[in-house]
Design a protein around this motif. Structure first.
Motif, PDB file in Angstrom:
ATOM      1  N   ARG A  14       0.590  -4.816  12.739  1.00 19.00           N
ATOM      2  CA  ARG A  14       0.109  -5.502  11.541  1.00 19.00           C
ATOM      3  C   ARG A  14       0.910  -5.077  10.306  1.00 19.00           C
ATOM      4  N   CYS A  41       0.854  -1.195   0.000  1.00 20.44           N
ATOM      5  CA  CYS A  41       0.000   0.000   0.000  1.00 20.44           C
ATOM      6  C   CYS A  41       0.887   1.241   0.000  1.00 20.44           C
ATOM      7  N   THR A  82      -2.072  -0.937  14.375  1.00 25.13           N
ATOM      8  CA  THR A  82      -1.763  -0.806  12.947  1.00 25.13           C
ATOM      9  C   THR A  82      -0.279  -1.030  12.693  1.00 25.13           C
ATOM     10  N   LYS A 142      -6.128   2.555   3.546  1.00 21.15           N
ATOM     11  CA  LYS A 142      -6.298   1.397   2.666  1.00 21.15           C
ATOM     12  C   LYS A 142      -5.770   0.136   3.327  1.00 21.15           C
ATOM     13  N   PHE A 143      -4.588   0.231   3.929  1.00 17.19           N
ATOM     14  CA  PHE A 143      -4.018  -0.937   4.602  1.00 17.19           C
ATOM     15  C   PHE A 143      -4.916  -1.383   5.752  1.00 17.19           C
ATOM     16  N   GLN A 144      -5.426  -0.419   6.519  1.00 17.31           N
ATOM     17  CA  GLN A 144      -6.306  -0.765   7.638  1.00 17.31           C
ATOM     18  C   GLN A 144      -7.571  -1.453   7.136  1.00 17.31           C
ATOM     19  N   ARG A 145      -8.117  -0.966   6.041  1.00 19.45           N
ATOM     20  CA  ARG A 145      -9.334  -1.564   5.487  1.00 19.45           C
ATOM     21  C   ARG A 145      -9.070  -3.004   5.042  1.00 19.45           C
ATOM     22  N   LEU A 146      -7.961  -3.211   4.356  1.00 11.82           N
ATOM     23  CA  LEU A 146      -7.633  -4.553   3.870  1.00 11.82           C
ATOM     24  C   LEU A 146      -7.282  -5.509   5.017  1.00 11.82           C
ATOM     25  N   SER A 147      -6.850  -4.949   6.148  1.00 16.29           N
ATOM     26  CA  SER A 147      -6.433  -5.769   7.286  1.00 16.29           C
ATOM     27  C   SER A 147      -7.531  -5.948   8.321  1.00 16.29           C
ATOM     28  N   GLY A 148      -8.702  -5.373   8.072  1.00 14.66           N
ATOM     29  CA  GLY A 148      -9.798  -5.504   9.021  1.00 14.66           C
ATOM     30  C   GLY A 148      -9.632  -4.659  10.261  1.00 14.66           C
ATOM     31  N   GLU A 162     -10.609   2.027  10.197  1.00 19.58           N
ATOM     32  CA  GLU A 162     -10.044   2.820   9.105  1.00 19.58           C
ATOM     33  C   GLU A 162      -9.895   4.286   9.541  1.00 19.58           C
TER      34      GLU A 162
END
Length: 500
Positions: free
Chosen positions: A464, A425, A461, A444-450, A453
């Motif tokens: 991860r 990302c 964060t 974006k990374f937070q969204r993809l990682s659940g 956001e």
């Protein structure tokens, strides 16, 4: 590179004897208990020639008298009661330190076992080896897949403190003790990295570590990969075992990976090189202080090497014995070197155990040269194919207990941007400014990682993100140096690969 020996020769003899004789026997000239048990005069020969005196003439009577007077003052005037053993260790350490050689050192008996831990078995820690540099400690070795490597600690990093306790002025034993600890405990490091202004803050969890120095794997295409993380006493035997497995599997070409390898025991690198270099060919040349050069040659059958091509992976952290191996294989069997110019440590150290109490004196005794007589000290070995890794390979762990958010600036933000690139990302920049593009990349990374956001980086964060970036670095598809070496190995074996 490190040897171990029991015979003191040349300068080392003088230094080691001075270390003993100059500090073993001076009486406190008072009625109090003597600091040390024997008188210096008991160690001075009747012959006044320099060669017959302790230290082989390094000190004259004026210098001996100065030492006598200093100890007499300490014994009679110091407020604190002197500890003779501590004074003795300090004196020897000071003498060796006065050589102004970063690779020479005195290791007291109580530290000697820890000093050789990585050569002897498992221990609990973070997987980083330190060496003193003045009052500070520099990382000179990292264990593969250790907490230190996963956190992004790098060779040449300077450790400033551990869990809030400064390492400045400590002995090697004291600094190592602070870094090591029981499994599962945390080590919060403050690190100064060359070229970076602000200190780095890393938090690691200690593990029980098995110092595995050698490993291998064989690809379906017949290209074998053999990595050596350092040269310990049994590295030659381990390499022979791994090569036997690879060759039994039908290996057509070998990529030998000595990246991040700081060197180690001399005998081991000679054993390893002799498994590739035909017997009788020069592996390395030693040049002593008096200019005498002594070649070390491969053992085994003359003109018998390996039937497959060899490619060697090197980088800026390939040092000492690992540089010997890379240079020897290039010059004797035509191995191709891929990666970056190596560290450039062209000196030899011997660890001597001649002081009688288990302590060690490690001294630089000679330089080493490539088989053609070339010195690589401070210059390194250059690769045939220069390949630089992606920027995110330099990323480290983020400091815990903080929140990074938009409009902040600094090295922490730049490190975040490198981690984002490694995690797939990438932000719009990598200059250390937390831009709107950086916020979007984090979201974006937070969204993809659940994760929530938020666009800001908290501890959850950060953890991860670091895991994702580290996994990317471990993926061979992202390792540009390995990809180049693999292609050249295939080409050399006549099974494909890109044309050059």
């Amino acid at each position: 590179m490190l040897l171990r020996g029991r015979t003191v020769l040349g300068l080392m003899a003088g230094t080691a004897v001075v270390a003993c004789a100059a500090t073993v026997g001076v009486l406190s000239w008072t009625n109090e208990t003597p600091l040390w048990s024997a008188a210096r005069t008991q160690h001075v020969q009747t012959d006044d020639s320099p060669a017959s005196r302790p230290g082989h003439g390094l000190w004259d009577e004026r210098q001996w008298d100065k030492l006598d007077k200093a100890l007499a003052l300490i014994g009679s005037k110091a407020l604190q009661t002197p500890d003779g053993d501590k004074l003795l260790d300090g004196a020897i350490k000071g003498i060796v330190g006065a050589l102004s050689d970063p690779y020479s050192d005195y290791i007291p008996s109580k530290e000697a076992d820890k000093y050789t831990d990585k050569l002897r078995g498992t221990f609990s820690g973070i997987g980083a080896k330190l060496e003193p540099d003045g009052d500070l400690f520099v990382v000179v070795d990292l264990m593969k897949d250790s907490p230190a490597e996963r956190a992004g600690l790098r060779l040449k990093d300077v450790l400033l403190s551990v869990n809030g306790q400064s390492l400045s002025g400590l002995s090697l034993e004291e600094a190592t003790a602070k870094v090591r600890g029981p499994k599962g405990t945390k080590a919060k490091l403050v690190v100064r990295r060359p070229g970076t202004e602000a200190p780095l803050h890393l938090e690691l969890v200690r593990e029980v570590l098995d110092y595995k120095t050698v490993g291998s794997e064989l690809g379906a295409d017949g290209v074998g990969r053999l990595w050596i993380s350092s040269f310990t006493f049994d590295t030659g035997e381990r390499v022979a075992q791994e090569l036997e497995k690879l060759e039994a599997g039908g290996m057509k070409a070998l990529v030998l990976d000595v990246r991040h390898n700081p060197g180690g025991v001399l005998a081991s690198v000679l054993d390893v090189a002799s498994q590739f270099v035909p017997g009788g060919r020069t592996i390395v040349v030693y040049a002593s202080a008096d200019g005498v050069q002594q070649p070390e040659k491969a053992t085994g059958e003359p003109e018998r090497g390996k039937p497959y091509p060899v490619v060697v992976l090197i980088d800026h952290e390939t040092a000492s014995a690992a540089e010997i191996l890379a240079g020897a294989l290039k010059m004797t069997i035509g191995a191709t070197l891929v990666g970056e110019t190596t560290y450039g440590k062209g000196t030899v150290q011997i660890s001597y155990e001649d002081l009688g109490d288990g302590s060690l004196v490690k001294l630089t005794v000679s330089k080493w040269l490539l088989p053609d007589g070339t010195s690589i000290d401070r210059r390194g070995v250059r690769p045939d194919a220069e390949v630089v890794q992606p920027d995110y390979f330099a990323a480290v762990r983020l400091t815990r207990g903080q929140v990074l958010k938009q409009d902040q600036i600094g090295d922490e933000v730049r490190n975040l941007q490198l981690l984002l690139a490694g995690a797939g990302c990438p932000a719009d920049r990598q200059d250390g400014y937390f831009s709107e593009g950086t916020r979007e990349a984090v979201a974006k990374f937070q969204r993809l990682s659940g994760l929530p956001e938020t666009g800001a980086v908290d501890d959850a964060t950060a953890e991860r993100l670091e895991a994702a970036s580290f996994a990317a670095k471990q993926d061979e598809a992202h390792d540009k140096q390995w990809q180049e070496a693999h292609a050249l190995a295939l080409q050399a074996a006549g099974v494909g690969g890109k044309a050059r």
